[in-house]
Enzyme design. Structure first.
Site, mmCIF file in Angstrom:
data_model
loop_
_atom_site.group_PDB
_atom_site.id
_atom_site.type_symbol
_atom_site.label_atom_id
_atom_site.label_comp_id
_atom_site.label_asym_id
_atom_site.label_seq_id
_atom_site.Cartn_x
_atom_site.Cartn_y
_atom_site.Cartn_z
ATOM 1 N N ARG A 117 0.706 -1.226 0.112
ATOM 2 C CA ARG A 117 -0.338 -0.292 -0.237
ATOM 3 C C ARG A 117 0.770 1.333 0.084
ATOM 4 O O ARG A 117 0.692 2.085 -0.589
ATOM 5 C CB ARG A 117 -0.915 0.041 1.062
ATOM 6 C CG ARG A 117 -1.824 -1.071 1.095
ATOM 7 C CD ARG A 117 -3.278 -0.877 2.497
ATOM 8 N NE ARG A 117 -4.045 -2.138 2.131
ATOM 9 C CZ ARG A 117 -5.078 -1.837 2.924
ATOM 10 N NH1 ARG A 117 -5.133 -1.068 3.821
ATOM 11 N NH2 ARG A 117 -6.040 -2.812 2.644
ATOM 12 N N ASP B 216 -4.376 3.985 4.725
ATOM 13 C CA ASP B 216 -3.316 3.715 3.805
ATOM 14 C C ASP B 216 -3.689 3.389 2.354
ATOM 15 O O ASP B 216 -2.837 2.885 1.440
ATOM 16 C CB ASP B 216 -2.338 2.833 4.251
ATOM 17 C CG ASP B 216 -2.944 1.580 4.686
ATOM 18 O OD1 ASP B 216 -4.113 1.262 4.413
ATOM 19 O OD2 ASP B 216 -2.218 0.750 5.372
ATOM 20 N N ASP B 217 -4.985 3.161 2.226
ATOM 21 C CA ASP B 217 -5.895 2.848 1.043
ATOM 22 C C ASP B 217 -6.627 4.110 0.503
ATOM 23 O O ASP B 217 -7.559 3.893 -0.421
ATOM 24 C CB ASP B 217 -6.680 1.637 1.081
ATOM 25 C CG ASP B 217 -7.796 1.974 2.132
ATOM 26 O OD1 ASP B 217 -7.646 2.936 2.746
ATOM 27 O OD2 ASP B 217 -8.813 1.140 2.232
ATOM 28 N N ASP C 123 -12.176 6.136 14.656
ATOM 29 C CA ASP C 123 -13.082 7.361 13.793
ATOM 30 C C ASP C 123 -14.214 7.413 14.461
ATOM 31 O O ASP C 123 -14.916 8.607 14.510
ATOM 32 C CB ASP C 123 -13.208 6.954 12.169
ATOM 33 C CG ASP C 123 -13.763 5.409 12.240
ATOM 34 O OD1 ASP C 123 -13.984 4.618 13.337
ATOM 35 O OD2 ASP C 123 -14.023 5.102 10.937
ATOM 36 N N HIS D 4 -13.770 3.017 0.384
ATOM 37 C CA HIS D 4 -13.993 1.797 -0.410
ATOM 38 C C HIS D 4 -15.289 1.281 -0.160
ATOM 39 O O HIS D 4 -15.708 0.332 -0.956
ATOM 40 C CB HIS D 4 -13.012 0.720 0.066
ATOM 41 C CG HIS D 4 -13.195 0.309 1.426
ATOM 42 N ND1 HIS D 4 -12.494 1.244 2.459
ATOM 43 C CD2 HIS D 4 -13.549 -0.530 2.164
ATOM 44 C CE1 HIS D 4 -12.849 0.297 3.730
ATOM 45 N NE2 HIS D 4 -13.414 -0.520 3.506
#
Length: 462
Positions: free
Chosen positions: A204, A277-278, A364, A388
Site C-alpha cells: 500500500r 493507507d488505501d 473514527d 472503499h
C-alpha cells in the site's frame, strides 16, 4: 577697580558659555522652544501625552471617539467629560482583528462617524482609496459629492487639505484593520496523518509514495507499528513508529490515532487530516476546501458511512444511550485547530484510548463521539471524501478531478476501483488504479513520463 571689572567680565563670559551649553544640550535632546509649544506652562509632552492631551480636548467637547485599549479583541468608546487619569468608559462590542496599535493613529481630529469615502488621489502618496458601503459604488459623482459634504462639516471653509488628509488616513487605517481578512491558508498549515501497519508497507505505501505523497512530502506522516528502514528512507524520514499492536483491532487503531493526534497538537498547525493507507488524496482540492473554513472555529469535516446517526452506550455516564454522527476514517476526515484544542481534555495526553474503551468502538467513531456528543461540534458532511464502502466505478472522467479523497477495494471475487479515462497503466500494472489516476490528474509527474517512455520503447521494439 581693575579687579571689579575683571570679575564682572569673568562672570559675563561664564554666563554666556553656560547659556550656549544649555542651548546645545537642549537642541541635542530635540526639545521644542517654549514659544513654539502649544502645551500650557511650557511643558513638553511625549507622543503618548500628546495623544492623551488631544483626547482630553475632544472629550471636553463631548465628541465620542475610539481609542485602542489593552484587550486586543475590544475597542472602547469614550463619552462625556474626562481626562487621561479618570475616564467614564462605555464599552461597545466591536471585535478587532488584529489590534490597532496606538502608533498607527494620532488623534488630532475626532474620529469621524462611519460614512462613505470618496477617491483620494492626493492623500500622502496613497494612489487610490476606494471604500464601498452596502454595495454602493463610490465612484459615482453624486456619492462623491455627498461624501465631501460629510467631511466638510468638521472643517473650516478654505482649510480642507491638511485636516481632511489626517481624517482620511485615520479612516483608512481603521477600516482596513477592522475588515482585514485572515491570512491565506497554505499547505504548510495542514498536518496529514496516514495510519498504516508494517505488513502493508510494500503493497500500500508503495502506491502512495509514488503518487500523491510527492505533492505533500513535508506535511504527510505515516504512523506505523514497526520499524522498517527501507520505507523510512523512501518516505524521507516521515514514518513514525508508534509501538502500538500490529493487529487491526480497536486497541491498535486507537493507539495509533492517539499518537497521531498528540503529534498534531505539538505541531501548532491549523488543520489536522486523518487518512488510511488505501486513500488517494487530491492535495489541491483539500487545500481549496479547507480554505473556506476558519481554523480558529470548531470544524469537523468528513463523510459518514451510515445514513443515520450511530447509537452506543456511554459506560461512564450511567450506561446511557447516546446518538451522534461520525466521519468514517476510510474516507478521511479533517478537524480544525480550535476543535482539536477543545477535544484535548478528552483525547490529549494519551486519554484517547480510554475514550475508545468508554464506548467500545474504533478511533473514527470515537472522534465523532468526542466532537458531537462531548464538545457539541456537529459533523459537516462533505461528499468529496470517499471510501472503499462506496461503488467507486461510478467515479469517472471530470468527476475524478473534483474529489478530495478516493479509495479502492481488491478481493479475489471483484475489484472496487475508479474508472480512469485513457489510463496509461494496465490493470495488471496498476490494480488500485491510483497510478493511472495520478497521471490523469498530474500528467507531468515523473512516474507518468517514465511510463510513457516505457510504452514507447515497448511499442517500437516489437
Amino acid at each position: 577697580m581693575r579687579r571689579k571689572v575683571s570679575r564682572l567680565f569673568y562672570w559675563a563670559v561664564t554666563m554666556v558659555v553656560l547659556t550656549g551649553v544649555f542651548v546645545v544640550f537642549k537642541s541635542s535632546l530635540g526639545l521644542p522652544d517654549d514659544s513654539q509649544s502649544d502645551v500650557p506652562n511650557g511643558h513638553f509632552l511625549r507622543l503618548r501625552d500628546k495623544i492623551n492631551h488631544g483626547q482630553k480636548k475632544i472629550q471636553e467637547k463631548s465628541i465620542p471617539f475610539i481609542v485602542p485599549v489593552e484587550n486586543p479583541g475590544v475597542v472602547r468608546k469614550l463619552e462625556g467629560n474626562s481626562n487621561h487619569r479618570t475616564r467614564n468608559v462605555v464599552q461597545e462590542e466591536v471585535e478587532v482583528k488584529p489590534v490597532i496599535e496606538p502608533q498607527d493613529i494620532l488623534y488630532k481630529q475626532p474620529y469621524l462617524p462611519k460614512t462613505n469615502m470618496r477617491k483620494l488621489d492626493e492623500v500622502r502618496n496613497f494612489s487610490k482609496v476606494e471604500e464601498e458601503e452596502e454595495g454602493r459604488n463610490l465612484s459615482h459623482p453624486k456619492q462623491q459629492k455627498k461624501t465631501t459634504k460629510n467631511f466638510n462639516t468638521s472643517q473650516r471653509k478654505g482649510s480642507q487639505s491638511n485636516n481632511f488628509d489626517d481624517d482620511a488616513i485615520v479612516r483608512k487605517i481603521v477600516n482596513r484593520t477592522l475588515q482585514k481578512k485572515p491570512s491565506e491558508l497554505t499547505l504548510n498549515d495542514i498536518f496529514i496523518g496516514v495510519k498504516t501497519t508494517r505488513r502493508y508497507h510494500k503493497s500500500r505505501l508503495d502506491i502512495l509514495v509514488k503518487t500523491w505523497f510527492q505533492n505533500a512530502k513535508q506535511q504527510t506522516f505515516f504512523f506505523t507499528d514497526g520499524y522498517d528502514p527501507e520505507w523510512q528512507n523512501k518516505t524521507g524520514g516521515q514514518m513514525i513508529i508508534t509501538d502500538c499492536p500490529t493487529d487491526h483491532h480497536r486497541q491498535s487503531l486507537c493507539c495509533k490515532f492517539s499518537k497521531m493526534y498528540q503529534m498534531y497538537l505539538e505541531s501548532g498547525k491549523k488543520w489536522f487530516c486523518h487518512l488510511d493507507d488505501d486513500n488517494y488524496l487530491n492535495v489541491d482540492n483539500l487545500l481549496s476546501v479547507l480554505s473556506e473554513y476558519p481554523p480558529e472555529q470548531d470544524h469537523y469535516l468528513g463523510r459518514s458511512s451510515l445514513n443515520h446517526a450511530i447509537e452506543t452506550i456511554d459506560r461512564e455516564d450511567g450506561m446511557k444511550t447516546v446518538r451522534f454522527w461520525f466521519a468514517t476514517g476510510g474516507a478521511g476526515f479533517c478537524i480544525s485547530r480550535a476543535l482539536a484544542l477543545n477535544m484535548s481534555p478528552y483525547a490529549g495526553g494519551g486519554l484517547f484510548t480510554s475514550m475508545c474503551n468508554r464506548i467500545r468502538l474504533p478511533d473514527d467513531v470515537t472522534v465523532g463521539f468526542i466532537s458531537e456528543h462531548l464538545v457539541k461540534t456537529k459533523l459537516t458532511s462533505n461528499k468529496l471524501f470517499n471510501s472503499h464502502l462506496q461503488f467507486l466505478k461510478l467515479f469517472k472522467g471530470e468527476t475524478l478531478k473534483k474529489q478530495i479523497t478516493l479509495s479502492y477495494g481488491l478481493s479475489e471475487q471483484r475489484s472496487n476501483v475508479v474508472t480512469v479515462p485513457e489510463a496509461i497503466f494496465t490493470i495488471q500494472e496498476d490494480p488500485s488504479r491510483f497510478l493511472s489516476l495520478h497521471c490523469y490528474l498530474y500528467p507531468d509527474a515523473d512516474i507518468c513520463h517514465r511510463q510513457h517512455a516505457v510504452k514507447f520503447v515497448n511499442n517500437h521494439s516489437r
